[in-house]
Write a protein that holds these residues in place. Structure first.
Motif, PDB file in Angstrom:
ATOM      1  N   SER A 108       0.683  -1.076  -0.135  1.00 38.71           N
ATOM      2  CA  SER A 108       0.069   0.290  -0.215  1.00 38.71           C
ATOM      3  C   SER A 108       0.544   1.172   0.178  1.00 38.71           C
ATOM      4  O   SER A 108       1.941   1.390   0.565  1.00 38.71           O
ATOM      5  N   VAL A 109       0.627   2.344  -0.689  1.00 36.44           N
ATOM      6  CA  VAL A 109       1.426   3.809  -0.630  1.00 36.44           C
ATOM      7  C   VAL A 109       0.421   4.816  -1.251  1.00 36.44           C
ATOM      8  O   VAL A 109      -0.665   4.329  -1.331  1.00 36.44           O
ATOM      9  N   CYS A 110       1.292   5.707  -1.051  1.00 36.43           N
ATOM     10  CA  CYS A 110       0.743   7.150  -1.652  1.00 36.43           C
ATOM     11  C   CYS A 110       1.986   8.019  -1.976  1.00 36.43           C
ATOM     12  O   CYS A 110       3.001   7.532  -2.310  1.00 36.43           O
ATOM     13  N   GLN A 111       0.992   8.672  -3.019  1.00 39.75           N
ATOM     14  CA  GLN A 111       2.166   9.633  -3.858  1.00 39.75           C
ATOM     15  C   GLN A 111       3.019  10.241  -3.038  1.00 39.75           C
ATOM     16  O   GLN A 111       2.751  10.978  -1.857  1.00 39.75           O
ATOM     17  N   GLY A 112       4.153  10.270  -3.557  1.00 38.98           N
ATOM     18  CA  GLY A 112       5.211  10.429  -3.114  1.00 38.98           C
ATOM     19  C   GLY A 112       5.296  12.050  -4.159  1.00 38.98           C
ATOM     20  O   GLY A 112       5.107  13.776  -4.121  1.00 38.98           O
ATOM     21  N   LYS A 113       6.730  12.025  -4.748  1.00 41.10           N
ATOM     22  CA  LYS A 113       6.624  13.076  -6.391  1.00 41.10           C
ATOM     23  C   LYS A 113       6.345  12.359  -6.916  1.00 41.10           C
ATOM     24  O   LYS A 113       6.848  10.839  -7.610  1.00 41.10           O
ATOM     25  N   ILE A 114       6.167  12.857  -7.993  1.00 41.64           N
ATOM     26  CA  ILE A 114       5.734  12.717  -9.554  1.00 41.64           C
ATOM     27  C   ILE A 114       6.707  14.008  -9.926  1.00 41.64           C
ATOM     28  O   ILE A 114       6.074  14.720 -10.160  1.00 41.64           O
ATOM     29  N   SER A 115       7.500  13.070 -11.776  1.00 40.72           N
ATOM     30  CA  SER A 115       8.392  14.147 -11.420  1.00 40.72           C
ATOM     31  C   SER A 115       7.572  14.347 -13.256  1.00 40.72           C
ATOM     32  O   SER A 115       6.180  14.125 -13.704  1.00 40.72           O
ATOM     33  N   GLY A 116       8.221  15.822 -13.765  1.00 38.55           N
ATOM     34  CA  GLY A 116       7.778  16.232 -15.232  1.00 38.55           C
ATOM     35  C   GLY A 116       8.579  15.457 -16.401  1.00 38.55           C
ATOM     36  O   GLY A 116       9.536  14.196 -15.688  1.00 38.55           O
ATOM     37  N   PRO A 117       7.535  15.159 -17.557  1.00 35.07           N
ATOM     38  CA  PRO A 117       8.794  14.368 -18.547  1.00 35.07           C
ATOM     39  C   PRO A 117       9.666  14.813 -18.810  1.00 35.07           C
ATOM     40  O   PRO A 117      10.263  15.797 -18.963  1.00 35.07           O
ATOM     41  N   GLN A 118      10.416  13.401 -18.827  1.00 37.38           N
ATOM     42  CA  GLN A 118      12.130  13.748 -19.210  1.00 37.38           C
ATOM     43  C   GLN A 118      11.858  13.539 -21.247  1.00 37.38           C
ATOM     44  O   GLN A 118      11.857  11.985 -21.155  1.00 37.38           O
ATOM     45  N   HIS A 119      12.079  14.022 -21.880  1.00 37.35           N
ATOM     46  CA  HIS A 119      11.655  13.457 -23.267  1.00 37.35           C
ATOM     47  C   HIS A 119      13.334  13.001 -23.392  1.00 37.35           C
ATOM     48  O   HIS A 119      14.066  13.784 -23.639  1.00 37.35           O
ATOM     49  N   ASP A 120      12.908  11.782 -24.679  1.00 40.97           N
ATOM     50  CA  ASP A 120      14.112  11.074 -25.319  1.00 40.97           C
ATOM     51  C   ASP A 120      14.669  12.000 -26.731  1.00 40.97           C
ATOM     52  O   ASP A 120      15.750  11.161 -26.774  1.00 40.97           O
ATOM     53  N   GLY A 121      14.085  12.557 -27.472  1.00 37.03           N
ATOM     54  CA  GLY A 121      14.488  13.176 -28.170  1.00 37.03           C
ATOM     55  C   GLY A 121      13.831  11.995 -29.206  1.00 37.03           C
ATOM     56  O   GLY A 121      14.329  12.461 -31.232  1.00 37.03           O
ATOM     57  N   LYS A 122      13.877  11.302 -29.245  1.00 37.62           N
ATOM     58  CA  LYS A 122      13.380  10.309 -30.164  1.00 37.62           C
ATOM     59  C   LYS A 122      11.948   9.744 -29.791  1.00 37.62           C
ATOM     60  O   LYS A 122      11.374   9.448 -30.482  1.00 37.62           O
ATOM     61  N   GLY A 123      10.980  10.530 -29.197  1.00 37.65           N
ATOM     62  CA  GLY A 123       9.746  10.302 -29.235  1.00 37.65           C
ATOM     63  C   GLY A 123       8.750   9.580 -27.833  1.00 37.65           C
ATOM     64  O   GLY A 123       7.607   9.603 -27.766  1.00 37.65           O
ATOM     65  N   GLY A 124       9.570   9.220 -27.633  1.00 42.28           N
ATOM     66  CA  GLY A 124       9.298   8.402 -26.038  1.00 42.28           C
ATOM     67  C   GLY A 124       9.737   9.799 -24.773  1.00 42.28           C
ATOM     68  O   GLY A 124      10.186  10.747 -25.281  1.00 42.28           O
ATOM     69  N   GLN A 125       9.293   9.261 -23.935  1.00 41.81           N
ATOM     70  CA  GLN A 125       9.651   9.860 -22.457  1.00 41.81           C
ATOM     71  C   GLN A 125       9.864   9.221 -21.100  1.00 41.81           C
ATOM     72  O   GLN A 125       8.527   8.131 -21.108  1.00 41.81           O
ATOM     73  N   THR A 126       9.881   9.835 -20.118  1.00 42.83           N
ATOM     74  CA  THR A 126      10.359   8.896 -18.993  1.00 42.83           C
ATOM     75  C   THR A 126       9.964  10.340 -17.864  1.00 42.83           C
ATOM     76  O   THR A 126      10.272  10.812 -17.792  1.00 42.83           O
ATOM     77  N   ARG A 127       9.139   9.441 -16.718  1.00 42.57           N
ATOM     78  CA  ARG A 127       8.821  10.014 -15.985  1.00 42.57           C
ATOM     79  C   ARG A 127       9.341   9.374 -14.965  1.00 42.57           C
ATOM     80  O   ARG A 127       9.207   7.929 -14.620  1.00 42.57           O
ATOM     81  N   VAL A 128       8.978   9.949 -13.477  1.00 45.40           N
ATOM     82  CA  VAL A 128       9.641   9.344 -12.503  1.00 45.40           C
ATOM     83  C   VAL A 128       8.536   9.418 -10.901  1.00 45.40           C
ATOM     84  O   VAL A 128       8.067  10.492 -11.357  1.00 45.40           O
ATOM     85  N   VAL A 129       8.144   8.209 -11.020  1.00 45.81           N
ATOM     86  CA  VAL A 129       7.001   8.619  -9.738  1.00 45.81           C
ATOM     87  C   VAL A 129       7.929   7.871  -8.414  1.00 45.81           C
ATOM     88  O   VAL A 129       7.887   6.634  -8.139  1.00 45.81           O
ATOM     89  N   THR A 130       7.852   8.348  -7.022  1.00 43.27           N
ATOM     90  CA  THR A 130       8.747   9.035  -6.002  1.00 43.27           C
ATOM     91  C   THR A 130       6.478   8.063  -5.199  1.00 43.27           C
ATOM     92  O   THR A 130       6.015   8.793  -5.355  1.00 43.27           O
ATOM     93  N   PHE A 131       6.671   6.792  -4.447  1.00 47.44           N
ATOM     94  CA  PHE A 131       5.869   6.380  -3.467  1.00 47.44           C
ATOM     95  C   PHE A 131       5.713   5.987  -2.091  1.00 47.44           C
ATOM     96  O   PHE A 131       7.090   5.618  -1.700  1.00 47.44           O
ATOM     97  N   GLN A 132       5.276   6.685  -1.003  1.00 45.80           N
ATOM     98  CA  GLN A 132       5.095   6.504   0.384  1.00 45.80           C
ATOM     99  C   GLN A 132       4.262   5.743   0.768  1.00 45.80           C
ATOM    100  O   GLN A 132       3.238   5.113   0.394  1.00 45.80           O
TER     101      GLN A 132
END
Length: 176
Positions: A108-132
């Motif tokens: 079981s978790v709650c939201q910690g931090k949701i990062s903004g999108p990090q674009h890879d320059g090839k059309g994809g993106q990375t999203r990083v989420v921390t959960f508490q």
């Protein structure tokens, strides 16, 4: 135990409130089990007293890679599920599942931090989420006693008793 060879698809996503994460789960970190101890050295003596203080909630970091339109369209819904844990007057934990988290007893978790999108320059993106991590408090603590030489209900006790009896009998012979 679930393994990534036989169940690869289970390791590519997390399930949050029964909803699978979009994209591909690239990594999970912060899910180590760590006991917190209070150690007090004895004044003028060797050794110390240690007291278990408990197991603190963990901060779990998940990195997702979004690569296509389906992933991008699904992300806002998934992000809303994450944010629902902290919307309202008090945080409300949500069920999480991933084999690696389950093996570390994280459910079981709650939201910690949701990062903004990090674009890879090839059309994809990375999203990083921390959960508490969430888990209700339980009585914990105490000072460990000395180590136990053998279990109270040793499954080999009958054989050990027989061996002791035969050894004593042998010692009573002229050869013992």
């Amino acid at each position: 135990m679930t393994n990534p060879i036989d169940n690869e698809e289970l390791f590519d996503v997390i399930s949050l409130g029964g909803i699978a994460s979009p994209g591909i789960l690239r990594s999970i970190s912060g899910h180590d089990i760590e006991a917190k101890w209070d150690s007090k050295e004895a004044s003028g003596q060797k050794g110390a007293t240690t007291t278990l203080k408990g197991f603190p909630p963990r901060t779990i970091t998940c990195t997702f890679y979004l690569a296509d339109v389906e992933d991008f369209n699904a992300w806002p819904v998934f992000q809303a599920i994450i944010e629902s844990t902290v919307n309202g007057p008090s945080p409300k934990a949500i069920e999480i599942y991933h084999p690696d988290l389950a093996s570390q007893h994280i459910t079981s978790v709650c939201q910690g931090k949701i990062s903004g999108p990090q674009h890879d320059g090839k059309g994809g993106q990375t999203r990083v989420v921390t959960f508490q991590e969430y888990f209700p408090p339980k009585k914990a603590g105490g000072t460990p006693s000395g180590s136990v030489a053998k279990p109270k209900n040793d499954p080999n006790q009958a054989a050990l008793d027989e061996l002791a009896k035969l050894t004593k009998k042998y010692e009573e012979t002229p050869w013992g």
